[in-house]
Scaffold this motif. Structure first.
Motif, PDB file in Angstrom:
ATOM      1  N   UNK A   1      -0.293  -0.538   0.052  1.00 58.56           N
ATOM      2  CA  UNK A   1       0.021   0.465  -0.641  1.00 58.56           C
ATOM      3  C   UNK A   1       1.585   0.169  -1.227  1.00 58.56           C
ATOM      4  N   UNK A   2       2.654  -0.641   0.034  1.00 63.54           N
ATOM      5  CA  UNK A   2       3.626  -1.003  -0.238  1.00 63.54           C
ATOM      6  C   UNK A   2       4.797   0.068  -0.824  1.00 63.54           C
ATOM      7  N   UNK A   3       4.585   1.351  -0.391  1.00 62.96           N
ATOM      8  CA  UNK A   3       5.629   2.594  -0.809  1.00 62.96           C
ATOM      9  C   UNK A   3       5.024   2.753  -2.063  1.00 62.96           C
ATOM     10  N   UNK A   4       4.252   2.489  -2.318  1.00 61.93           N
ATOM     11  CA  UNK A   4       3.462   2.564  -4.049  1.00 61.93           C
ATOM     12  C   UNK A   4       2.725   4.306  -3.954  1.00 61.93           C
ATOM     13  N   UNK A   5       2.662   4.693  -2.608  1.00 66.64           N
ATOM     14  CA  UNK A   5       1.972   5.694  -3.018  1.00 66.64           C
ATOM     15  C   UNK A   5       1.585   5.770  -1.544  1.00 66.64           C
ATOM     16  N   UNK A   6       1.617   7.244  -1.755  1.00 67.95           N
ATOM     17  CA  UNK A   6       1.162   7.769   0.355  1.00 67.95           C
ATOM     18  C   UNK A   6      -0.005   7.950   0.328  1.00 67.95           C
ATOM     19  N   UNK A   7      -0.307   7.425   2.120  1.00 69.62           N
ATOM     20  CA  UNK A   7      -1.661   7.719   2.750  1.00 69.62           C
ATOM     21  C   UNK A   7      -2.049   8.645   3.685  1.00 69.62           C
ATOM     22  N   UNK A   8      -2.860   9.500   3.934  1.00 65.80           N
ATOM     23  CA  UNK A   8      -2.622  11.013   3.427  1.00 65.80           C
ATOM     24  C   UNK A   8      -4.485  10.369   4.729  1.00 65.80           C
ATOM     25  N   UNK A   9      -4.040   9.877   6.391  1.00 64.80           N
ATOM     26  CA  UNK A   9      -4.957   9.813   6.767  1.00 64.80           C
ATOM     27  C   UNK A   9      -5.338  11.403   6.916  1.00 64.80           C
ATOM     28  N   UNK A  10      -6.657  11.267   7.393  1.00 60.51           N
ATOM     29  CA  UNK A  10      -7.763  12.803   7.776  1.00 60.51           C
ATOM     30  C   UNK A  10      -9.096  12.459   7.753  1.00 60.51           C
TER      31      UNK A  10
ATOM     32  N   UNK B   1     -14.989  -0.435  -2.568  1.00 53.26           N
ATOM     33  CA  UNK B   1     -13.987  -1.414  -2.554  1.00 53.26           C
ATOM     34  C   UNK B   1     -12.787  -0.820  -2.745  1.00 53.26           C
ATOM     35  N   UNK B   2     -12.199  -0.837  -1.666  1.00 51.76           N
ATOM     36  CA  UNK B   2     -10.936  -0.337  -1.575  1.00 51.76           C
ATOM     37  C   UNK B   2     -10.073  -0.505  -1.495  1.00 51.76           C
ATOM     38  N   UNK B   3      -9.233  -1.260  -1.258  1.00 48.26           N
ATOM     39  CA  UNK B   3      -7.953  -1.778  -2.768  1.00 48.26           C
ATOM     40  C   UNK B   3      -7.861  -1.655  -3.764  1.00 48.26           C
ATOM     41  N   UNK B   4      -9.388  -2.295  -4.388  1.00 49.31           N
ATOM     42  CA  UNK B   4      -9.279  -1.808  -5.950  1.00 49.31           C
ATOM     43  C   UNK B   4      -9.068  -0.486  -6.144  1.00 49.31           C
ATOM     44  N   UNK B   5      -9.855   0.281  -5.185  1.00 48.05           N
ATOM     45  CA  UNK B   5      -9.810   2.141  -5.833  1.00 48.05           C
ATOM     46  C   UNK B   5      -8.606   2.058  -5.461  1.00 48.05           C
ATOM     47  N   UNK B   6      -7.598   1.462  -4.635  1.00 45.36           N
ATOM     48  CA  UNK B   6      -6.299   2.171  -4.071  1.00 45.36           C
ATOM     49  C   UNK B   6      -4.827   1.615  -5.441  1.00 45.36           C
ATOM     50  N   UNK B   7      -5.667   0.104  -6.073  1.00 47.58           N
ATOM     51  CA  UNK B   7      -5.029   0.016  -7.447  1.00 47.58           C
ATOM     52  C   UNK B   7      -5.147   0.825  -8.483  1.00 47.58           C
ATOM     53  N   UNK B   8      -6.082   0.987  -8.303  1.00 48.85           N
ATOM     54  CA  UNK B   8      -6.422   2.345  -9.583  1.00 48.85           C
ATOM     55  C   UNK B   8      -5.823   3.905  -9.389  1.00 48.85           C
ATOM     56  N   UNK B   9      -6.060   4.021  -8.424  1.00 52.44           N
ATOM     57  CA  UNK B   9      -5.057   5.263  -7.923  1.00 52.44           C
ATOM     58  C   UNK B   9      -3.486   5.723  -8.103  1.00 52.44           C
ATOM     59  N   UNK B  10      -3.111   3.644  -8.010  1.00 49.33           N
ATOM     60  CA  UNK B  10      -1.924   4.052  -8.530  1.00 49.33           C
ATOM     61  C   UNK B  10      -1.115   3.958  -9.822  1.00 49.33           C
TER      62      UNK B  10
END
Length: 247
Positions: free
Chosen positions: A176-185, A137-146
Motif C-alpha cells: 500500500x505504501x501509504x496510498x490506502x489504509x489497511x483496516x484489519x478485522x 490475487x490480493x496484490x492485484x485487488x489492492x491495486x484495483x482498490x487504490x
C-alpha cells in the motif's frame, strides 16, 4: 502516525458503548452473525447523532457479493441514505463470479459517492469491505482498490481471522505504501491485537462484544430471543482503544 479503532455495532446500545469506550469510528450494521447487513433507517438516523464518525455498511443481503441489478440498486439507495443522514462514510464491496473485484460496479458506486459528497459539501469516506478477502490475487485487488479511489480496505488478510492472516496483512501494508489504509478485522480482540498491530496496520476493526444470558426464559421459549445475546462492551472497547493509542 495515526492509529484508529473502528467498532462495528448493530444497535443503539452499541453506539453508546463504542462512544463511551473511546472508539475512533463506528461501522454501523445489523446481523453481525452473518458478517453484517445494512441496518434500518431508524438506526441510521440515531447514529447520525453519535459524537464520532459513523460509516454505514451497505450490504443488502447475506451470502456472497455477486450482485444483480436489484442488489446494486439497493446498495446505491443505502449510500444515498447514509449521505442524507449525515454519516461520514460508507462500506461497500462487490465481486465477480470468479472472486475478483467487480470493478465496474465499484466504479459506479464510487462515482455516486463522489456526487453525494459534492452535493452535501462533505465527502463520503469509502471503505472496501471483506469481499476483498475472497479475491484470488490480493496484490492485484489492492491495486484495483487504490485505482478506484477507496480510502481503506477492510481485510483479514484472506484468513478467517486476522491474526491468522498476519503475513498477508504485512504484505498489504508494504504494498500500500501509504496510498490506502489497511483496516484489519475479524477476530480482533485484546488478545490478538498485539500480533495484528505488529504487521504494521494502523487501524483495527472489532466488534468488542461479549455474550450475555437472556435472563427471560419465556422470551426464549416463545422464540422471541436466543438463550444468549451478544452486546458491545464499553470496557473491551476501552482496552482495545488504549492498545491502539499505545501502538
Amino acid at each position: 502516525m495515526t492509529y484508529r479503532l473502528e467498532v462495528c455495532v448493530e444497535d443503539a446500545a452499541g453506539i453508546a458503548a463504542a462512544a463511551s469506550g473511546g472508539a475512533d469510528r463506528i461501522e454501523l450494521c445489523s446481523a453481525l452473525g452473518v458478517g453484517g447487513l445494512t441496518p434500518p433507517a431508524s438506526l441510521i438516523r440515531a447514529a447520525a447523532a453519535a459524537p464520532l464518525p459513523v460509516h454505514l455498511l451497505c450490504r443488502p443481503r447475506e451470502g456472497g457479493f455477486v450482485y444483480d441489478a436489484a442488489d446494486r440498486a439497493l446498495v446505491a439507495d443505502d449510500m444515498r441514505g447514509a449521505a442524507e443522514a449525515g454519516l461520514a462514510g460508507v462500506v461497500i464491496g462487490a465481486s465477480r463470479a470468479d472472486g475478483t473485484l467487480d470493478t465496474d460496479t465499484l466504479a459506479a458506486w464510487v462515482a455516486l459517492a463522489r456526487e453525494l459528497g459534492a452535493a452535501r459539501g462533505s465527502a463520503l469516506s469509502l471503505t472496501l469491505h471483506r469481499a476483498f478477502d475472497l479475491v484470488p490475487d490480493m496484490a492485484a485487488a489492492l491495486d484495483d482498490a487504490i485505482a478506484l479511489g477507496f480510502d481503506r480496505v477492510l481485510t483479514s488478510g484472506g484468513a478467517v481471522k486476522a491474526v491468522d492472516g498476519a503475513a498477508a496483512l504485512a504484505a498489504l501494508v508494504e504494498r500500500s505504501a501509504g496510498r490506502i489504509g489497511i483496516l484489519a478485522g475479524s477476530g480482533v480482540s485484546p488478545a490478538t491485537a498485539p500480533a495484528i498491530l505488529a504487521t504494521g496496520v494502523r487501524e483495527l476493526h472489532a466488534s468488542c462484544r461479549r455474550a450475555v444470558a437472556q435472563g427471560d426464559d419465556t422470551l426464549v421459549r416463545f422464540g422471541f430471543a436466543a438463550a444468549q445475546r451478544m452486546e458491545t462492551d464499553a470496557g473491551i472497547v476501552a482496552t482495545l482503544a488504549q492498545m491502539v493509542k499505545s501502538a
